[in-house]
Write a protein that holds these residues in place. Sequence first.
Motif, short mmCIF file in Angstrom:
data_model
loop_
_atom_site.label_atom_id
_atom_site.label_comp_id
_atom_site.label_asym_id
_atom_site.label_seq_id
_atom_site.Cartn_x
_atom_site.Cartn_y
_atom_site.Cartn_z
N PHE A 151 0.93 -1.15 0.12
CA PHE A 151 0.01 0.03 -0.02
C PHE A 151 0.84 1.19 -0.07
CE2 PHE A 151 -2.82 -3.28 1.98
CZ PHE A 151 -3.96 -3.04 1.06
N GLY A 152 2.01 1.08 -0.03
CA GLY A 152 3.03 2.18 -0.10
C GLY A 152 3.38 2.66 -1.51
N TYR A 153 4.10 3.59 -1.52
CA TYR A 153 4.45 4.52 -2.80
C TYR A 153 5.49 3.23 -3.57
CZ TYR A 153 2.23 8.59 -1.12
OH TYR A 153 1.48 9.29 -0.42
N SER A 154 5.19 3.21 -4.91
CA SER A 154 5.84 2.22 -5.66
C SER A 154 7.34 2.76 -6.09
CB SER A 154 5.36 2.00 -6.98
OG SER A 154 6.08 1.17 -7.65
N LYS A 155 8.32 1.97 -6.22
CA LYS A 155 9.70 2.25 -6.70
C LYS A 155 10.00 1.77 -7.85
CE LYS A 155 11.85 2.73 -2.02
NZ LYS A 155 12.91 2.22 -1.25
N THR A 156 8.87 1.25 -8.78
CA THR A 156 9.04 0.75 -10.14
C THR A 156 9.54 1.73 -10.92
OG1 THR A 156 7.15 -0.69 -9.57
CG2 THR A 156 7.76 -0.51 -11.88
N TYR A 157 9.46 2.78 -10.65
CA TYR A 157 9.97 4.10 -11.46
C TYR A 157 11.11 4.16 -11.57
CZ TYR A 157 11.14 6.77 -7.35
OH TYR A 157 11.63 7.30 -6.28
N ILE A 158 12.02 3.70 -10.68
CA ILE A 158 13.65 3.52 -10.67
C ILE A 158 13.82 2.60 -11.72
CG2 ILE A 158 15.66 3.20 -9.23
CD1 ILE A 158 14.06 4.27 -6.90
N ARG A 159 13.23 1.50 -11.60
CA ARG A 159 13.54 0.10 -12.64
C ARG A 159 13.14 0.56 -14.07
NH1 ARG A 159 9.65 -4.58 -12.66
NH2 ARG A 159 8.83 -3.23 -13.73
#
Length: 434
Positions: free
Chosen positions: A323-331
Amino acid sequence: MLIYGIAETTKLSYITSAFFLNGLFSLISVLVFVSIVQLLGGTRRVLWLAAATILLAHEFNAVREYVIRDHGFWAFYLLSIACLIRFFRTTQWRDALLWLATLVMATLFRVEGVIFILLMPFSALFYTKNRLRLFLQLNTMTIVVSVGLAIYIFIHHGVVYEGRLAEIQYQFLHGVSALLENFHAKANALGTYVLSVFSARDANVVLVLLLAVWYIVSVMTNLSLIYSGLVGYAWWNKLLSTDKAGRIVLWGYILINVVITAAFLINFMFLSKRYLIALSLPLMLWVPFALDHLIKQHYQRRWLLPVIILCMLASALGGIFDFGYSKTYIRDAGLWLRNNTAANATICSNDFQAMFYSDHLGNTIFDKKSVFSDVSLLTQGKWQQCDYVALHTNAKQYDGPVNALITEIQTKSQSTQVFANKRGDKVVIYKVSR
Protein backbone atom coordinates in the motif's frame (compact mmCIF):
# COMPACT_ATOMS: atom_id res chain seq x y z
CA MET A 1 26.73 -17.77 -6.40
CA LEU A 2 23.30 -19.42 -6.25
CA ILE A 3 21.68 -16.70 -8.34
CA TYR A 4 24.47 -16.92 -10.90
CA GLY A 5 24.35 -20.71 -10.98
CA ILE A 6 20.60 -20.82 -11.58
CA ALA A 7 20.78 -18.08 -14.21
CA GLU A 8 23.54 -19.89 -16.09
CA THR A 9 21.86 -23.29 -15.83
CA THR A 10 18.31 -22.29 -16.71
CA LYS A 11 19.09 -19.19 -18.84
CA LEU A 12 16.64 -17.23 -16.70
CA SER A 13 17.41 -13.60 -15.89
CA TYR A 14 19.25 -12.82 -12.68
CA ILE A 15 16.18 -11.21 -11.11
CA THR A 16 13.97 -14.20 -12.00
CA SER A 17 16.60 -16.55 -10.57
CA ALA A 18 16.67 -14.48 -7.38
CA PHE A 19 12.88 -14.62 -7.06
CA PHE A 20 12.99 -18.38 -7.61
CA LEU A 21 15.43 -18.71 -4.71
CA ASN A 22 13.26 -16.43 -2.56
CA GLY A 23 10.26 -18.67 -3.24
CA LEU A 24 12.22 -21.86 -2.59
CA PHE A 25 13.68 -20.68 0.72
CA SER A 26 10.33 -19.25 1.84
CA LEU A 27 8.70 -22.61 1.08
CA ILE A 28 11.35 -24.38 3.19
CA SER A 29 10.80 -21.88 6.03
CA VAL A 30 7.03 -22.44 6.03
CA LEU A 31 7.30 -26.25 5.93
CA VAL A 32 9.96 -26.37 8.65
CA PHE A 33 7.98 -23.93 10.83
CA VAL A 34 5.01 -26.33 10.70
CA SER A 35 7.35 -29.28 11.39
CA ILE A 36 8.74 -27.56 14.50
CA VAL A 37 5.18 -27.04 15.78
CA GLN A 38 4.62 -30.77 15.27
CA LEU A 39 7.82 -31.54 17.23
CA LEU A 40 6.46 -29.32 20.01
CA GLY A 41 3.34 -31.47 20.27
CA GLY A 42 0.96 -29.74 17.88
CA THR A 43 -2.16 -31.65 16.83
CA ARG A 44 -3.41 -31.74 13.24
CA ARG A 45 -5.51 -28.63 13.83
CA VAL A 46 -2.58 -26.82 15.43
CA LEU A 47 -0.45 -27.65 12.37
CA TRP A 48 -3.01 -26.00 10.08
CA LEU A 49 -3.04 -23.01 12.42
CA ALA A 50 0.78 -22.95 12.30
CA ALA A 51 0.69 -22.81 8.48
CA ALA A 52 -1.82 -19.94 8.66
CA THR A 53 0.33 -18.18 11.27
CA ILE A 54 3.49 -17.99 9.16
CA LEU A 55 1.67 -17.42 5.86
CA LEU A 56 -0.17 -14.44 7.38
CA ALA A 57 2.88 -13.03 9.21
CA HIS A 58 3.11 -9.37 8.20
CA GLU A 59 6.88 -8.75 8.13
CA PHE A 60 7.72 -12.21 6.81
CA ASN A 61 5.47 -11.47 3.83
CA ALA A 62 6.60 -7.85 3.50
CA VAL A 63 10.18 -8.87 2.62
CA ARG A 64 9.31 -11.86 0.44
CA GLU A 65 10.37 -10.12 -2.80
CA TYR A 66 13.54 -8.55 -1.37
CA VAL A 67 16.68 -9.90 -3.01
CA ILE A 68 18.52 -10.46 0.27
CA ARG A 69 20.56 -13.23 1.88
CA ASP A 70 18.13 -13.46 4.79
CA HIS A 71 15.74 -15.85 2.99
CA GLY A 72 18.38 -18.60 2.92
CA PHE A 73 19.43 -17.81 6.48
CA TRP A 74 15.88 -18.11 7.85
CA ALA A 75 15.28 -21.44 6.05
CA PHE A 76 18.40 -23.17 7.44
CA TYR A 77 18.11 -21.37 10.79
CA LEU A 78 14.65 -22.91 11.30
CA LEU A 79 15.99 -26.28 10.15
CA SER A 80 18.68 -26.03 12.83
CA ILE A 81 15.99 -25.51 15.50
CA ALA A 82 14.20 -28.68 14.39
CA CYS A 83 17.47 -30.65 14.28
CA LEU A 84 18.52 -29.50 17.76
CA ILE A 85 15.17 -30.45 19.30
CA ARG A 86 15.50 -33.90 17.71
CA PHE A 87 19.09 -34.22 18.96
CA PHE A 88 18.18 -33.49 22.59
CA ARG A 89 15.52 -36.20 22.36
CA THR A 90 17.57 -38.85 20.54
CA THR A 91 21.14 -37.82 21.54
CA GLN A 92 22.30 -39.40 18.27
CA TRP A 93 25.41 -38.20 16.44
CA ARG A 94 23.42 -37.95 13.21
CA ASP A 95 21.16 -35.24 14.63
CA ALA A 96 24.10 -33.37 16.16
CA LEU A 97 25.88 -33.29 12.79
CA LEU A 98 22.65 -32.29 11.01
CA TRP A 99 22.25 -29.40 13.45
CA LEU A 100 25.80 -28.22 12.76
CA ALA A 101 25.40 -28.67 8.99
CA THR A 102 22.20 -26.60 8.88
CA LEU A 103 23.80 -23.78 10.86
CA VAL A 104 26.89 -23.85 8.63
CA MET A 105 24.53 -23.44 5.66
CA ALA A 106 22.77 -20.60 7.47
CA THR A 107 26.16 -18.97 8.12
CA LEU A 108 26.90 -18.96 4.39
CA PHE A 109 23.98 -16.52 4.08
CA ARG A 110 24.43 -14.49 7.28
CA VAL A 111 27.50 -14.55 9.50
CA GLU A 112 25.33 -14.49 12.66
CA GLY A 113 25.00 -18.24 12.22
CA VAL A 114 28.49 -18.61 13.73
CA ILE A 115 27.22 -17.14 17.01
CA PHE A 116 24.56 -19.86 17.25
CA ILE A 117 27.16 -22.53 16.46
CA LEU A 118 29.37 -21.29 19.29
CA LEU A 119 26.71 -20.51 21.92
CA MET A 120 23.81 -22.96 21.48
CA PRO A 121 25.85 -26.01 22.66
CA PHE A 122 25.87 -24.39 26.12
CA SER A 123 22.13 -25.06 26.28
CA ALA A 124 23.05 -28.74 26.84
CA LEU A 125 24.42 -27.76 30.26
CA PHE A 126 20.85 -27.07 31.44
CA TYR A 127 20.08 -30.78 31.19
CA THR A 128 20.28 -32.85 34.36
CA LYS A 129 21.66 -36.00 32.70
CA ASN A 130 24.58 -36.48 30.33
CA ARG A 131 25.00 -32.72 29.99
CA LEU A 132 28.77 -32.89 29.38
CA ARG A 133 28.39 -35.62 26.72
CA LEU A 134 25.69 -33.64 24.91
CA PHE A 135 27.83 -30.51 25.08
CA LEU A 136 30.82 -32.32 23.57
CA GLN A 137 28.68 -33.94 20.87
CA LEU A 138 27.48 -30.55 19.70
CA ASN A 139 30.96 -29.06 19.89
CA THR A 140 33.09 -31.87 18.46
CA MET A 141 33.25 -30.63 14.88
CA THR A 142 33.64 -27.03 16.05
CA ILE A 143 36.59 -28.05 18.21
CA VAL A 144 38.17 -30.00 15.35
CA VAL A 145 37.81 -27.04 12.97
CA SER A 146 39.11 -24.59 15.61
CA VAL A 147 42.18 -26.72 16.30
CA GLY A 148 42.84 -27.09 12.56
CA LEU A 149 42.49 -23.32 12.10
CA ALA A 150 44.80 -22.63 15.04
CA ILE A 151 47.47 -24.96 13.56
CA TYR A 152 47.11 -23.26 10.17
CA ILE A 153 47.53 -19.80 11.73
CA PHE A 154 50.56 -21.02 13.71
CA ILE A 155 52.20 -22.43 10.57
CA HIS A 156 51.34 -19.41 8.41
CA HIS A 157 52.16 -16.69 10.92
CA GLY A 158 51.68 -13.17 9.78
CA VAL A 159 48.63 -14.02 7.70
CA VAL A 160 45.88 -11.40 7.87
CA TYR A 161 42.23 -12.49 7.85
CA GLU A 162 39.54 -10.18 6.54
CA GLY A 163 35.83 -10.45 5.80
CA ARG A 164 32.76 -11.13 7.91
CA LEU A 165 34.32 -13.91 10.00
CA ALA A 166 36.87 -11.38 11.25
CA GLU A 167 33.92 -9.40 12.65
CA ILE A 168 32.85 -12.39 14.73
CA GLN A 169 36.38 -12.73 16.09
CA TYR A 170 36.45 -9.02 16.93
CA GLN A 171 33.07 -9.21 18.69
CA PHE A 172 34.12 -12.13 20.87
CA LEU A 173 37.42 -10.45 21.80
CA HIS A 174 36.39 -6.80 22.05
CA GLY A 175 32.60 -6.75 21.67
CA VAL A 176 31.70 -6.03 25.31
CA SER A 177 34.25 -3.22 25.72
CA ALA A 178 33.23 -1.68 22.37
CA LEU A 179 29.57 -1.91 23.38
CA LEU A 180 30.23 -0.12 26.70
CA GLU A 181 32.29 2.57 24.97
CA ASN A 182 29.51 3.18 22.45
CA PHE A 183 26.91 3.31 25.20
CA HIS A 184 28.83 5.83 27.31
CA ALA A 185 29.56 7.98 24.24
CA LYS A 186 25.87 8.10 23.34
CA ALA A 187 24.88 8.75 26.97
CA ASN A 188 27.32 11.69 27.10
CA ALA A 189 25.89 13.06 23.84
CA LEU A 190 22.36 12.69 25.24
CA GLY A 191 23.32 14.51 28.42
CA THR A 192 25.17 17.27 26.53
CA TYR A 193 22.80 18.03 23.64
CA VAL A 194 19.33 16.81 24.68
CA LEU A 195 18.85 16.77 28.45
CA SER A 196 18.90 19.85 30.64
CA VAL A 197 21.69 20.58 33.11
CA PHE A 198 19.42 19.29 35.87
CA SER A 199 18.80 15.88 34.26
CA ALA A 200 22.15 15.32 32.52
CA ARG A 201 23.41 13.26 35.44
CA ASP A 202 20.66 10.71 34.70
CA ALA A 203 21.71 10.32 31.05
CA ASN A 204 22.69 6.65 31.54
CA VAL A 205 19.31 5.76 33.05
CA VAL A 206 17.41 7.71 30.41
CA LEU A 207 19.35 6.02 27.59
CA VAL A 208 18.75 2.55 29.07
CA LEU A 209 15.01 3.23 29.33
CA LEU A 210 14.93 4.73 25.84
CA LEU A 211 16.71 1.74 24.30
CA ALA A 212 14.60 -0.76 26.27
CA VAL A 213 11.31 0.80 25.16
CA TRP A 214 12.58 1.22 21.61
CA TYR A 215 13.65 -2.42 21.48
CA ILE A 216 10.44 -3.83 22.96
CA VAL A 217 8.26 -1.74 20.64
CA SER A 218 10.40 -2.79 17.64
CA VAL A 219 10.05 -6.48 18.51
CA MET A 220 6.29 -6.20 19.07
CA THR A 221 5.64 -4.32 15.83
CA ASN A 222 7.86 -6.72 13.90
CA LEU A 223 5.93 -9.65 15.32
CA SER A 224 2.70 -7.58 14.84
CA LEU A 225 0.53 -6.39 17.71
CA ILE A 226 -2.00 -9.20 17.30
CA TYR A 227 0.71 -11.88 17.28
CA SER A 228 2.39 -10.23 20.29
CA GLY A 229 -0.93 -10.41 22.15
CA LEU A 230 -1.35 -14.09 21.24
CA VAL A 231 2.22 -14.91 22.35
CA GLY A 232 1.57 -13.17 25.67
CA TYR A 233 -1.72 -15.07 25.99
CA ALA A 234 0.08 -18.38 25.36
CA TRP A 235 2.78 -17.54 27.93
CA TRP A 236 0.23 -16.49 30.56
CA ASN A 237 -1.78 -19.69 30.15
CA LYS A 238 1.31 -21.92 29.64
CA LEU A 239 -0.15 -23.37 26.46
CA LEU A 240 3.09 -24.76 24.99
CA SER A 241 3.38 -27.89 27.11
CA THR A 242 6.41 -29.33 25.33
CA ASP A 243 9.22 -31.29 26.94
CA LYS A 244 12.46 -29.88 28.32
CA ALA A 245 14.22 -30.28 24.95
CA GLY A 246 11.73 -28.01 23.21
CA ARG A 247 11.82 -25.36 25.93
CA ILE A 248 15.62 -25.24 26.15
CA VAL A 249 16.07 -24.95 22.38
CA LEU A 250 13.40 -22.28 21.87
CA TRP A 251 14.52 -20.08 24.74
CA GLY A 252 18.17 -20.55 23.77
CA TYR A 253 17.55 -19.29 20.24
CA ILE A 254 15.37 -16.44 21.51
CA LEU A 255 17.98 -15.33 24.08
CA ILE A 256 20.84 -15.34 21.55
CA ASN A 257 18.71 -13.36 19.08
CA VAL A 258 17.90 -10.80 21.77
CA VAL A 259 21.62 -10.39 22.59
CA ILE A 260 22.57 -9.99 18.90
CA THR A 261 19.83 -7.50 18.01
CA ALA A 262 20.03 -5.51 21.26
CA ALA A 263 23.81 -5.14 20.86
CA PHE A 264 23.28 -3.98 17.27
CA LEU A 265 20.74 -1.38 18.44
CA ILE A 266 23.10 -0.03 21.11
CA ASN A 267 26.02 0.17 18.68
CA PHE A 268 24.25 1.69 15.67
CA MET A 269 21.04 3.22 17.07
CA PHE A 270 19.26 1.52 14.21
CA LEU A 271 17.35 -1.73 13.79
CA SER A 272 16.02 -2.82 10.41
CA LYS A 273 12.80 -4.81 10.56
CA ARG A 274 14.30 -7.76 8.71
CA TYR A 275 17.00 -8.10 11.37
CA LEU A 276 14.27 -9.00 13.87
CA ILE A 277 12.55 -11.70 11.81
CA ALA A 278 14.96 -14.36 13.11
CA LEU A 279 13.65 -13.48 16.59
CA SER A 280 10.01 -13.26 15.47
CA LEU A 281 9.99 -16.74 13.93
CA PRO A 282 10.60 -18.73 17.17
CA LEU A 283 8.25 -16.38 19.05
CA MET A 284 5.52 -17.11 16.48
CA LEU A 285 5.66 -20.80 17.44
CA TRP A 286 3.40 -19.96 20.42
CA VAL A 287 0.73 -18.36 18.21
CA PRO A 288 -0.92 -21.54 16.80
CA PHE A 289 -1.22 -22.99 20.32
CA ALA A 290 -2.89 -19.77 21.48
CA LEU A 291 -5.32 -19.90 18.56
CA ASP A 292 -6.12 -23.54 19.27
CA HIS A 293 -6.89 -22.71 22.90
CA LEU A 294 -9.15 -19.84 21.84
CA ILE A 295 -11.03 -22.17 19.50
CA LYS A 296 -11.62 -24.54 22.42
CA GLN A 297 -12.86 -21.58 24.50
CA HIS A 298 -14.99 -20.19 21.68
CA TYR A 299 -18.35 -21.01 23.26
CA GLN A 300 -17.45 -19.07 26.39
CA ARG A 301 -16.44 -15.89 24.53
CA ARG A 302 -17.97 -16.05 21.07
CA TRP A 303 -16.91 -12.53 20.08
CA LEU A 304 -13.17 -12.89 20.83
CA LEU A 305 -12.09 -15.40 18.16
CA PRO A 306 -13.74 -13.58 15.21
CA VAL A 307 -12.11 -10.29 16.33
CA ILE A 308 -8.68 -11.95 16.53
CA ILE A 309 -9.09 -13.53 13.08
CA LEU A 310 -10.11 -10.16 11.60
CA CYS A 311 -7.08 -8.50 13.22
CA MET A 312 -4.77 -11.20 11.83
CA LEU A 313 -6.19 -10.75 8.32
CA ALA A 314 -5.97 -6.96 8.55
CA SER A 315 -2.33 -7.19 9.70
CA ALA A 316 -1.52 -9.68 6.93
CA LEU A 317 -2.93 -7.45 4.17
CA GLY A 318 -0.15 -4.90 4.65
CA GLY A 319 2.46 -7.60 4.10
CA ILE A 320 0.77 -9.34 1.18
CA PHE A 321 -0.23 -6.18 -0.68
CA ASP A 322 1.97 -3.09 -1.02
CA PHE A 323 0.00 0.00 0.00
CA GLY A 324 3.06 2.27 -0.01
CA TYR A 325 4.57 4.29 -2.82
CA SER A 326 6.00 2.20 -5.64
CA LYS A 327 9.67 2.25 -6.59
CA THR A 328 9.00 0.75 -10.00
CA TYR A 329 9.83 4.10 -11.56
CA ILE A 330 13.53 3.56 -10.70
CA ARG A 331 13.62 0.27 -12.59
CA ASP A 332 11.65 1.81 -15.49
CA ALA A 333 14.19 4.63 -15.73
CA GLY A 334 17.06 2.16 -15.82
CA LEU A 335 15.35 0.00 -18.44
CA TRP A 336 14.69 3.09 -20.59
CA LEU A 337 18.41 3.90 -20.46
CA ARG A 338 19.24 0.33 -21.44
CA ASN A 339 16.83 0.27 -24.38
CA ASN A 340 17.20 3.83 -25.70
CA THR A 341 20.87 4.71 -25.40
CA ALA A 342 23.90 3.46 -27.28
CA ALA A 343 26.01 0.78 -25.62
CA ASN A 344 29.02 3.13 -25.55
CA ALA A 345 27.03 6.11 -24.20
CA THR A 346 28.33 7.59 -20.93
CA ILE A 347 25.61 7.68 -18.28
CA CYS A 348 25.97 9.56 -14.99
CA SER A 349 23.53 9.12 -12.14
CA ASN A 350 23.10 9.49 -8.39
CA ASP A 351 21.05 6.28 -8.22
CA PHE A 352 22.78 2.90 -8.02
CA GLN A 353 19.66 0.89 -8.87
CA ALA A 354 18.86 2.88 -11.99
CA MET A 355 22.43 2.38 -13.18
CA PHE A 356 22.20 -1.35 -12.45
CA TYR A 357 19.12 -1.71 -14.66
CA SER A 358 20.71 0.42 -17.39
CA ASP A 359 23.20 -2.44 -17.90
CA HIS A 360 25.92 -0.07 -19.15
CA LEU A 361 28.63 -1.00 -16.68
CA GLY A 362 28.18 -4.76 -16.37
CA ASN A 363 29.73 -6.26 -13.24
CA THR A 364 32.05 -3.26 -12.83
CA ILE A 365 29.08 -1.38 -11.37
CA PHE A 366 29.66 -3.06 -8.00
CA ASP A 367 33.16 -1.58 -7.78
CA LYS A 368 31.78 1.90 -8.43
CA LYS A 369 28.78 1.83 -6.08
CA SER A 370 30.07 4.69 -3.91
CA VAL A 371 30.40 6.92 -6.98
CA PHE A 372 26.63 7.06 -7.46
CA SER A 373 26.03 8.61 -4.04
CA ASP A 374 28.58 11.41 -4.51
CA VAL A 375 26.76 14.20 -6.34
CA SER A 376 29.82 16.48 -6.07
CA LEU A 377 31.42 14.44 -8.87
CA LEU A 378 28.85 15.96 -11.25
CA THR A 379 28.81 19.59 -10.08
CA GLN A 380 30.60 22.59 -11.59
CA GLY A 381 29.95 21.44 -15.13
CA LYS A 382 31.45 17.97 -14.72
CA TRP A 383 28.10 16.50 -15.82
CA GLN A 384 28.81 17.83 -19.32
CA GLN A 385 31.30 14.98 -19.78
CA CYS A 386 28.34 12.57 -19.79
CA ASP A 387 25.98 11.74 -22.64
CA TYR A 388 23.03 11.24 -20.31
CA VAL A 389 22.40 12.31 -16.71
CA ALA A 390 19.78 10.47 -14.60
CA LEU A 391 19.01 12.23 -11.32
CA HIS A 392 16.85 10.76 -8.57
CA THR A 393 14.96 13.13 -6.27
CA ASN A 394 12.83 12.28 -3.25
CA ALA A 395 9.67 14.33 -2.75
CA LYS A 396 9.62 13.63 0.98
CA GLN A 397 12.98 15.21 1.79
CA TYR A 398 14.82 18.22 0.40
CA ASP A 399 18.21 17.42 -1.10
CA GLY A 400 20.03 20.69 -1.69
CA PRO A 401 23.01 19.44 -3.76
CA VAL A 402 20.80 17.37 -6.10
CA ASN A 403 18.30 20.20 -6.60
CA ALA A 404 21.13 22.64 -7.26
CA LEU A 405 22.55 20.25 -9.84
CA ILE A 406 19.14 19.91 -11.52
CA THR A 407 18.87 23.69 -11.74
CA GLU A 408 22.35 23.84 -13.27
CA ILE A 409 21.60 21.13 -15.85
CA GLN A 410 18.18 22.53 -16.82
CA THR A 411 19.75 25.76 -18.03
CA LYS A 412 21.76 23.89 -20.68
CA SER A 413 19.87 20.65 -21.35
CA GLN A 414 16.31 19.45 -21.62
CA SER A 415 14.85 16.44 -19.82
CA THR A 416 14.34 13.48 -22.13
CA GLN A 417 12.22 11.36 -19.83
CA VAL A 418 10.67 11.65 -16.38
CA PHE A 419 9.74 8.58 -14.33
CA ALA A 420 7.83 9.17 -11.10
CA ASN A 421 5.48 7.61 -8.54
CA LYS A 422 2.29 9.09 -7.06
CA ARG A 423 4.13 10.84 -4.22
CA GLY A 424 6.36 12.75 -6.61
CA ASP A 425 9.62 10.81 -6.18
CA LYS A 426 11.19 10.77 -9.62
CA VAL A 427 14.13 10.01 -11.85
CA VAL A 428 14.70 12.70 -14.46
CA ILE A 429 16.87 11.77 -17.45
CA TYR A 430 18.67 14.54 -19.35
CA LYS A 431 20.33 14.22 -22.73
CA VAL A 432 23.40 16.44 -22.60
CA SER A 433 23.62 18.90 -25.48
CA ARG A 434 26.97 19.00 -27.26
